[in-house]
Design a protein around this motif. Structure first.
Motif, PDB file in Angstrom:
ATOM      1  N   MET A   1      59.356  33.538  51.325  1.00  0.00           N
ATOM      2  CA  MET A   1      59.743  34.831  51.841  1.00  0.00           C
ATOM      3  C   MET A   1      59.145  35.001  53.234  1.00  0.00           C
ATOM      4  N   LYS A   2      59.977  35.192  54.191  1.00  0.00           N
ATOM      5  CA  LYS A   2      59.529  35.383  55.564  1.00  0.00           C
ATOM      6  C   LYS A   2      59.267  36.862  55.805  1.00  0.00           C
ATOM      7  N   PRO A   3      58.082  37.188  56.368  1.00  0.00           N
ATOM      8  CA  PRO A   3      57.831  38.603  56.653  1.00  0.00           C
ATOM      9  C   PRO A   3      58.813  39.128  57.693  1.00  0.00           C
ATOM     10  N   SER A   4      59.217  40.379  57.541  1.00  0.00           N
ATOM     11  CA  SER A   4      60.184  40.977  58.457  1.00  0.00           C
ATOM     12  C   SER A   4      59.552  41.314  59.808  1.00  0.00           C
ATOM     13  N   ARG A   5      58.249  41.373  59.872  1.00  0.00           N
ATOM     14  CA  ARG A   5      57.545  41.637  61.122  1.00  0.00           C
ATOM     15  C   ARG A   5      56.179  40.952  61.051  1.00  0.00           C
ATOM     16  N   PRO A   6      55.568  40.716  62.193  1.00  0.00           N
ATOM     17  CA  PRO A   6      54.244  40.078  62.163  1.00  0.00           C
ATOM     18  C   PRO A   6      53.270  40.902  61.337  1.00  0.00           C
ATOM     19  N   ARG A   7      52.396  40.221  60.669  1.00  0.00           N
ATOM     20  CA  ARG A   7      51.408  40.895  59.829  1.00  0.00           C
ATOM     21  C   ARG A   7      50.088  41.062  60.576  1.00  0.00           C
ATOM     22  N   LYS A   8      49.372  42.077  60.209  1.00  0.00           N
ATOM     23  CA  LYS A   8      48.020  42.264  60.707  1.00  0.00           C
ATOM     24  C   LYS A   8      47.070  41.616  59.704  1.00  0.00           C
ATOM     25  N   LEU A   9      45.940  41.137  60.191  1.00  0.00           N
ATOM     26  CA  LEU A   9      44.938  40.516  59.325  1.00  0.00           C
ATOM     27  C   LEU A   9      43.732  41.433  59.227  1.00  0.00           C
ATOM     28  N   PHE A  10      43.322  41.742  58.001  1.00  0.00           N
ATOM     29  CA  PHE A  10      42.114  42.500  57.724  1.00  0.00           C
ATOM     30  C   PHE A  10      41.247  41.649  56.816  1.00  0.00           C
ATOM     31  N   ASP A  35      37.155  55.068  63.875  1.00  0.00           N
ATOM     32  CA  ASP A  35      37.927  55.764  62.845  1.00  0.00           C
ATOM     33  C   ASP A  35      37.744  55.133  61.468  1.00  0.00           C
ATOM     34  N   PHE A  36      37.311  53.896  61.429  1.00  0.00           N
ATOM     35  CA  PHE A  36      37.122  53.190  60.160  1.00  0.00           C
ATOM     36  C   PHE A  36      35.668  52.759  60.007  1.00  0.00           C
ATOM     37  N   THR A  37      34.766  53.636  60.404  1.00  0.00           N
ATOM     38  CA  THR A  37      33.334  53.348  60.360  1.00  0.00           C
ATOM     39  C   THR A  37      32.596  54.499  59.709  1.00  0.00           C
ATOM     40  N   ASP A  38      31.700  54.135  58.793  1.00  0.00           N
ATOM     41  CA  ASP A  38      30.778  55.110  58.220  1.00  0.00           C
ATOM     42  C   ASP A  38      29.470  54.370  57.922  1.00  0.00           C
ATOM     43  N   ASP A  39      28.622  54.926  57.063  1.00  0.00           N
ATOM     44  CA  ASP A  39      27.333  54.301  56.773  1.00  0.00           C
ATOM     45  C   ASP A  39      27.440  53.029  55.938  1.00  0.00           C
ATOM     46  N   SER A  40      28.620  52.777  55.361  1.00  0.00           N
ATOM     47  CA  SER A  40      28.750  51.615  54.476  1.00  0.00           C
ATOM     48  C   SER A  40      29.780  50.591  54.948  1.00  0.00           C
ATOM     49  N   ALA A  41      30.474  50.879  56.052  1.00  0.00           N
ATOM     50  CA  ALA A  41      31.509  49.952  56.519  1.00  0.00           C
ATOM     51  C   ALA A  41      31.844  50.217  57.983  1.00  0.00           C
ATOM     52  N   THR A  42      32.369  49.181  58.616  1.00  0.00           N
ATOM     53  CA  THR A  42      32.886  49.329  59.977  1.00  0.00           C
ATOM     54  C   THR A  42      34.010  48.337  60.189  1.00  0.00           C
ATOM     55  N   CYS A  43      34.870  48.655  61.136  1.00  0.00           N
ATOM     56  CA  CYS A  43      36.020  47.811  61.450  1.00  0.00           C
ATOM     57  C   CYS A  43      35.796  47.135  62.797  1.00  0.00           C
ATOM     58  N   MET A  44      35.536  45.829  62.762  1.00  0.00           N
ATOM     59  CA  MET A  44      35.357  45.044  63.982  1.00  0.00           C
ATOM     60  C   MET A  44      36.722  44.599  64.483  1.00  0.00           C
ATOM     61  N   VAL A  45      37.020  44.926  65.728  1.00  0.00           N
ATOM     62  CA  VAL A  45      38.311  44.577  66.311  1.00  0.00           C
ATOM     63  C   VAL A  45      38.215  43.164  66.883  1.00  0.00           C
ATOM     64  N   VAL A  46      39.006  42.246  66.321  1.00  0.00           N
ATOM     65  CA  VAL A  46      39.047  40.863  66.792  1.00  0.00           C
ATOM     66  C   VAL A  46      40.180  40.701  67.801  1.00  0.00           C
ATOM     67  N   GLY A  47      41.286  41.346  67.548  1.00  0.00           N
ATOM     68  CA  GLY A  47      42.441  41.281  68.431  1.00  0.00           C
ATOM     69  C   GLY A  47      43.419  42.374  68.051  1.00  0.00           C
ATOM     70  N   GLU A  48      44.570  42.355  68.702  1.00  0.00           N
ATOM     71  CA  GLU A  48      45.570  43.394  68.468  1.00  0.00           C
ATOM     72  C   GLU A  48      45.995  43.467  67.002  1.00  0.00           C
ATOM     73  N   ALA A  50      44.184  41.642  64.375  1.00  0.00           N
ATOM     74  CA  ALA A  50      43.165  41.023  63.522  1.00  0.00           C
ATOM     75  C   ALA A  50      41.886  41.851  63.544  1.00  0.00           C
ATOM     76  N   TYR A  51      41.390  42.139  62.352  1.00  0.00           N
ATOM     77  CA  TYR A  51      40.220  42.989  62.191  1.00  0.00           C
ATOM     78  C   TYR A  51      39.316  42.405  61.110  1.00  0.00           C
ATOM     79  N   VAL A  52      38.014  42.597  61.279  1.00  0.00           N
ATOM     80  CA  VAL A  52      37.065  42.208  60.245  1.00  0.00           C
ATOM     81  C   VAL A  52      36.357  43.476  59.787  1.00  0.00           C
ATOM     82  N   MET A  53      36.525  43.776  58.517  1.00  0.00           N
ATOM     83  CA  MET A  53      35.818  44.902  57.931  1.00  0.00           C
ATOM     84  C   MET A  53      34.473  44.396  57.440  1.00  0.00           C
ATOM     85  N   LEU A  54      33.404  44.906  58.016  1.00  0.00           N
ATOM     86  CA  LEU A  54      32.060  44.576  57.573  1.00  0.00           C
ATOM     87  C   LEU A  54      31.632  45.683  56.629  1.00  0.00           C
TER      88      LEU A  54
END
Length: 139
Positions: A1-10, A35-48, A50-54
């Motif tokens: 199954m081919k995705p209909s649009r590019p996917r984001k990576l989390f 917007d995705f950060t609190d005392d227990s998590a944060t969203c590191m922006v890798v690229g447009e 791609a994101y790493v949730m710590l």
């Protein structure tokens, strides 16, 4: 199954000390989405796209059923990022090692590709790679 649009990576990674991880990756030049950060998590922006949730270990455990992997004792995966030059690979590894990371392997030089690696303070294995434009071997 081919995705209909590019996917984001989390990618979600457990960390023992969120502030320590944010400080470490900030020194490597990464930014965080408040917007995705609190005392227990944060969203590191890798690229447009791609994101790493710590996530703190406690928060990470809310999303899993198996025991939490100890990245300081064994490797469950490697996390590879592109670099813009050989110099950037070397500089990022140098910064990682001086900021609480540790050496994962010696630099790799395949001619068309150059890479370096390190373990972050939680033991996660990161790879950096620069591909020489036009230097790929024939297939």
């Amino acid at each position: 199954m081919k995705p209909s649009r590019p996917r984001k990576l989390f990618l979600n990674l457990p960390v023992a000390d969120l502030k320590r991880s944010v400080d470490f990756f900030t020194k490597l030049g990464f930014e965080f989405n408040k917007d995705f950060t609190d005392d227990s998590a944060t969203c590191m922006v890798v690229g447009e796209d791609a994101y790493v949730m710590l996530l703190t270990d406690t928060r990470f455990k809310e999303f899993i059923k198996k025991p939490l992997h100890d990245a300081t004792q064994s490797t469950a995966g490697t996390y590879a990022l592109s670099a813009n030059s050989r110099a950037e690979v070397d500089e990022m590894v140098k910064i990682a090692l001086s900021s609480g990371g540790s050496k994962a392997a010696d630099a790799m030089d395949l001619g068309f590709m150059y890479g370096g690696s390190f373990y972050d303070p939680d033991g996660h294995h990161w790879e950096l790679a620069f591909m020489e434009p036009g230097q790929m071997p024939p297939q």
